[in-house]
Write an enzyme that holds these catalytic residues in place. Structure first.
Site, mmCIF file in Angstrom:
data_model
loop_
_atom_site.group_PDB
_atom_site.id
_atom_site.type_symbol
_atom_site.label_atom_id
_atom_site.label_comp_id
_atom_site.label_asym_id
_atom_site.label_seq_id
_atom_site.Cartn_x
_atom_site.Cartn_y
_atom_site.Cartn_z
ATOM 1 N N HIS A 1 31.674 -46.608 -20.695
ATOM 2 C CA HIS A 1 31.390 -45.418 -19.881
ATOM 3 C C HIS A 1 32.500 -44.405 -20.159
ATOM 4 O O HIS A 1 32.609 -43.898 -21.273
ATOM 5 C CB HIS A 1 31.303 -45.873 -18.419
ATOM 6 C CG HIS A 1 30.789 -44.865 -17.442
ATOM 7 N ND1 HIS A 1 30.220 -43.674 -17.798
ATOM 8 C CD2 HIS A 1 30.762 -44.871 -16.067
ATOM 9 C CE1 HIS A 1 29.875 -43.010 -16.707
ATOM 10 N NE2 HIS A 1 30.196 -43.709 -15.650
ATOM 11 N N HIS B 1 23.467 -43.341 -26.373
ATOM 12 C CA HIS B 1 23.433 -43.048 -24.947
ATOM 13 C C HIS B 1 22.199 -43.695 -24.342
ATOM 14 O O HIS B 1 21.157 -43.750 -24.983
ATOM 15 C CB HIS B 1 23.386 -41.526 -24.705
ATOM 16 C CG HIS B 1 23.804 -41.153 -23.319
ATOM 17 N ND1 HIS B 1 22.937 -41.159 -22.268
ATOM 18 C CD2 HIS B 1 25.019 -40.806 -22.819
ATOM 19 C CE1 HIS B 1 23.586 -40.813 -21.176
ATOM 20 N NE2 HIS B 1 24.855 -40.593 -21.478
ATOM 21 N N ASP C 1 31.589 -38.104 -25.628
ATOM 22 C CA ASP C 1 32.917 -38.666 -25.874
ATOM 23 C C ASP C 1 33.347 -38.603 -27.335
ATOM 24 O O ASP C 1 34.511 -38.856 -27.642
ATOM 25 C CB ASP C 1 32.959 -40.123 -25.411
ATOM 26 C CG ASP C 1 32.947 -40.207 -23.904
ATOM 27 O OD1 ASP C 1 33.614 -39.375 -23.277
ATOM 28 O OD2 ASP C 1 32.265 -41.088 -23.358
#
Ligand code: CMC
Length: 424
Positions: free
Chosen positions: A264, A303, A359
């Site tokens: 996460h 994702h 990210d």
């Protein structure tokens, strides 16, 4: 109009039931009434809408992200993190006057109780991870604000929310300063929210901290992009703890703990570690081959919801260009770009619909700005606090039931206790 129901026929008994479709979802309570002995199995909640929410809209197939209806691209271009936080919490953008009051309220709640820093944060081991320190410090705040338990009082709720949003950067910077042995820097109320955070991070002996406005704006945009993401892992943790009517600091600490995980919010940290491990452009192909053979995952790729592209990643790539024009290019950027290029043309990643997520590039920006990688999940937690709190208020206003899923038991049948001397 078509009948908004789904018909199920229990082939064991021939019994037929019509289950209503509510807002595009099958009402599981009606299902249970019709088939009390048959539960849904969905361990990672991949096919379960756990709540109704009006905070954030996300279409993973189309790459759409909207806060309260406003496209993320427009907010990233025109808004500020504090304005977005107000929007998430109140449902509407603030008027000029509301904005002024909101900014004032947040600015004047940035200080933390001296005991939080001196007794609590400074009690950690010298090499404590700042995210571990933040998670603990946020939970500890509940012991400083006893009115936090008044969760059914909207006035008290908003007071705790202001405190949380305002104190998060102070706690985060304090954790960093402690880990590098630098003295704590008090908040500077004359600075904007992101500039004050940078001041608390980097100020040394100068009377007033100042930095390049591009970096301040870049941080604000990154905060906007991370402010909410509907029912992600940490928000679900927060909703679960919040549904037990825990105070907001405890619920927020639970959410931050979930965010700490490398699947996460810890992924941006994992991306930099991966890029360092790859080390040079020549090693990219071998690394990709290893991922395809199951030797680890390509960090910052894939994702659960986005299956075309992550709109936040597109915006972040532009921010990266602006930041690198000021700081100089992050030497790992070329490896990241090559990795992206190779992966996006490889059938393994194409067929699994794996694209760079938020990210993949955020860590490169944070690193170019001087943040140590341990601070990356902390940088995610600061703005996500606004989203967590918007969902917390929503669940309380919905008078949501306590979260308590069922299970399919697969263990032993009843068996009798065996005294220790008779066990083999
Ligand atoms: N690299 C290589 N293969 C992958 C990756 C990856 N990053 N992600 C998924 N896969 C493969 C996976 O091995 C599986 O292959 P197969 O069907 O052959 O078994 C397939 O794709 C589906 O994977 P999954 O684990 O079922 O997908 P998921 O939806 O459960 O996982 C994820 C989503 C984000 C946890 C995962 O893609 C991942 O671990 N990514 C790397 C970590 C990361 O970047 N996390 C940040 C997420 S965005 C920030 C946030 O919102 O938290």
């Amino acid at each position: 109009m078509a009948d908004e129901t789904i018909t199920i026929i229990d082939n064991r008994t021939g019994e037929r039931s019509d289950i209503p479709i509510v807002n595009g979802g099958i009402d599981a309570t009606s299902w249970r009434k019709a088939l009390p002995d048959v539960l849904f199995t969905d361990p990672a909640l991949m096919s379960t809408a756990a709540c109704e929410s009006s905070v954030t809209y996300l279409d993973g197939g189309e790459g759409i992200l909207r806060y309260r209806g406003y496209p993320i691209e427009q907010l990233a271009e025109h808004s500020t993190y504090l304005e977005v936080a107000y929007l998430l919490l109140h449902g509407e953008l603030p008027t000029a006057e509301q904005n002024e009051v909101w900014i004032h309220d947040i600015t004047y709640h940035t200080f933390i109780h001296e005991n939080v820093r001196k007794r609590f944060l400074e009690g950690f081991h010298y090499d404590a991870h700042p995210m571990g320190m933040l998670v603990s410090a946020v939970a500890a705040l509940s012991t400083f604000y006893l009115d936090a338990k008044d969760i059914h009082d909207p006035g008290s709720r908003m007071k705790q929310i202001v405190r949380l949003i305002a104190k998060m950067p102070t706690l985060a910077a304090a954790a960093h300063r402690f880990s590098v042995g630098m003295p704590f820097v008090y908040p500077d109320n004359s600075l904007s929210f992101p500039a004050n955070f940078l001041s608390m991070m980097w100020k040394v002996a100068e009377p007033r901290f100042s930095t390049h406005p591009v970096l301040v704006r870049a941080l604000d945009v990154l905060f906007i992009l991370h402010a909410d993401h509907e029912q992600n892992c940490s928000t679900t943790a927060m909703r679960t703890v919040g549904s037990a009517h825990a105070d907001p600091y405890s619920a927020c600490a639970a959410a931050a703990a979930a965010l700490y995980g490398p699947r996460h919010g810890g992924a941006n940290e994992a991306v930099i570690k991966m890029l360092n491990e790859i080390g040079s452009l020549d090693n990219v192909d071998d690394y990709i081959a290893g991922v395809k053979q199951g030797k680890g995952r390509l960090q910052g790729f894939g994702h659960r919801v986005y299956k075309s592209y992550d709109p936040r990643a597109t915006i972040i790539k532009h921010v990266a260009d602006q930041v690198f024009a000021v700081t100089g290019k992050n030497p790992l950027l070329d490896i990241a770009l090559k990795l992206e290029e190779v992966a996006l043309s490889d059938d393994y990643f194409i067929s699994r619909r794996l694209y760079p997520n938020v990210d993949f590039y955020s860590g490169l920006i944070y690193q170019a700005m001087g943040f140590p990688i341990e601070m990356f999940p902390v940088l995610f937690a600061i703005p996500r606090t606004a989203g967590w709190m918007a969902h917390w208020v929503e669940l309380l206003e919905q008078d949501a039931k306590i979260v308590r899923p069922r299970q399919l038991y697969v263990g032993h049948d009843k068996r009798d206790y065996v005294p220790v001397d008779q066990r083999s």
